[in-house]
Design an enzyme around this catalytic site. Structure first.
Site, short mmCIF file in Angstrom:
data_model
loop_
_atom_site.label_atom_id
_atom_site.label_comp_id
_atom_site.label_asym_id
_atom_site.label_seq_id
_atom_site.Cartn_x
_atom_site.Cartn_y
_atom_site.Cartn_z
N HIS A 46 1.12 -1.22 0.07
CA HIS A 46 0.02 -0.17 -0.04
C HIS A 46 0.86 1.21 0.06
O HIS A 46 2.13 1.10 0.47
CB HIS A 46 -0.94 0.15 1.36
CG HIS A 46 -1.99 -1.00 1.25
ND1 HIS A 46 -2.90 -0.82 2.15
CD2 HIS A 46 -2.44 -2.00 0.25
CE1 HIS A 46 -4.08 -1.82 1.72
NE2 HIS A 46 -3.48 -2.51 0.82
N GLU A 48 1.00 3.89 2.00
CA GLU A 48 1.61 4.19 3.13
C GLU A 48 2.82 3.16 3.49
O GLU A 48 3.64 3.82 4.18
CB GLU A 48 0.48 4.07 4.19
CG GLU A 48 -0.68 4.79 4.03
CD GLU A 48 -1.75 4.12 3.38
OE1 GLU A 48 -1.55 3.47 2.36
OE2 GLU A 48 -3.02 3.94 3.83
N CYS A 76 -6.21 1.83 6.14
CA CYS A 76 -6.79 0.62 6.39
C CYS A 76 -5.94 0.15 7.89
O CYS A 76 -5.04 0.91 8.19
CB CYS A 76 -6.50 -0.53 5.36
SG CYS A 76 -4.75 -1.21 5.17
N CYS A 79 -2.32 -0.39 7.58
CA CYS A 79 -1.67 0.98 7.44
C CYS A 79 -1.75 1.64 8.74
O CYS A 79 -0.57 2.25 9.25
CB CYS A 79 -1.92 1.43 6.25
SG CYS A 79 -1.53 0.74 4.73
#
Lengths: 161, 161
Positions: A46, A48, A76, A79
């Protein structure tokens, strides 16, 4: 956040769900990342996580004290967990993710007093642009019937309304 | 779990909090990982994340369907988030982490019906050995007064009682 949006657009060009992030330290961007789950075949890729890993390498420290993470979509669980692990003190995000967000939507991990870190959060910055980017992406995905890609970075389905 | 414990011992030898993990697919170990947060200066370098990334590379798929993750300590929020992202169907862990665990202790993310994946969980396997390894590590850390390292992988302080 404009720079995080620029990262999100890079993801979009790769056919990835358009989410982008940057880490700022002492007024300068020290790391950037965009969602690469599909292209890297990596469930942890992801925006992040990529930006956090780069920032740690840059600062030669797993503790990202004094930094701010800007991301175009509410993080999420994974993260938010990584943001807590990295002790990032400030988080700024654009759009809420009602189906998978862990910073106000499904959970709010930013202020859990049982954890050893709290995060100052600011949301809604550039929400219009980030939301439009996601909506347009999912409209395109639905049109081409590649329904499988319709999860933000790997999270739940993102609302178009 | 014996193999995960072997991984944990590798972490211990590096002076890292001893947590280890393996991913099993069709009866074979396809990936291993141990905590390297300090040595890699990476807040995401928990045993589970390392093993998940390797398993995805091995299977050339971010979806780790049909796999089981074995880990010596209850996963934190970040790692449970990653297990959900990777759609890992089964999780086996040894010791609970009362201060940071996200699979029964602080949170139980394995059975949240709002998320798009559920995880079958088995806990307590080799709890004695995994717990002893962690306790001995923290006793050593306290003796040498390096209190800073006293967080499992980057999570909260692990109970010695």
């Amino acid at each position: 956040m404009k720079e995080a949006l620029r990262e999100a657009m890079k993801a979009e060009r790769l056919g990835e769900v358009p989410v982008g992030a940057v880490v700022v330290h002492e007024g300068r961007i020290i790391a950037r990342g965009y969602n690469k789950r599909e292209s890297m075949n990596d469930p942890t890729a992801h925006a992040e996580i990529i930006a956090i890993k780069k920032a740690s390498r840059r600062l030669k420290n797993w503790r990202l004290s004094g930094t701010t993470l800007y991301v175009t979509l509410e993080p999420c669980l994974m993260c938010m967990g990584a943001i807590l692990q990295a002790r990032i003190p400030r988080l700024v995000f654009a759009s809420f993710d009602p189906k998978a967000g862990a910073c106000g939507s499904l959970y709010d991990l930013s202020q859990d007093r049982r954890l050893n870190h709290r995060i100052e959060v600011c949301s809604g910055i550039c929400d219009d642009e980030a939301g439009r980017l996601l909506r347009e992406f999912f409209v395109k995905v639905r049109t081409t019937k590649e329904g499988e890609a319709s999860c933000p970075q790997g999270g739940a389905f993102w609302q178009t309304s």
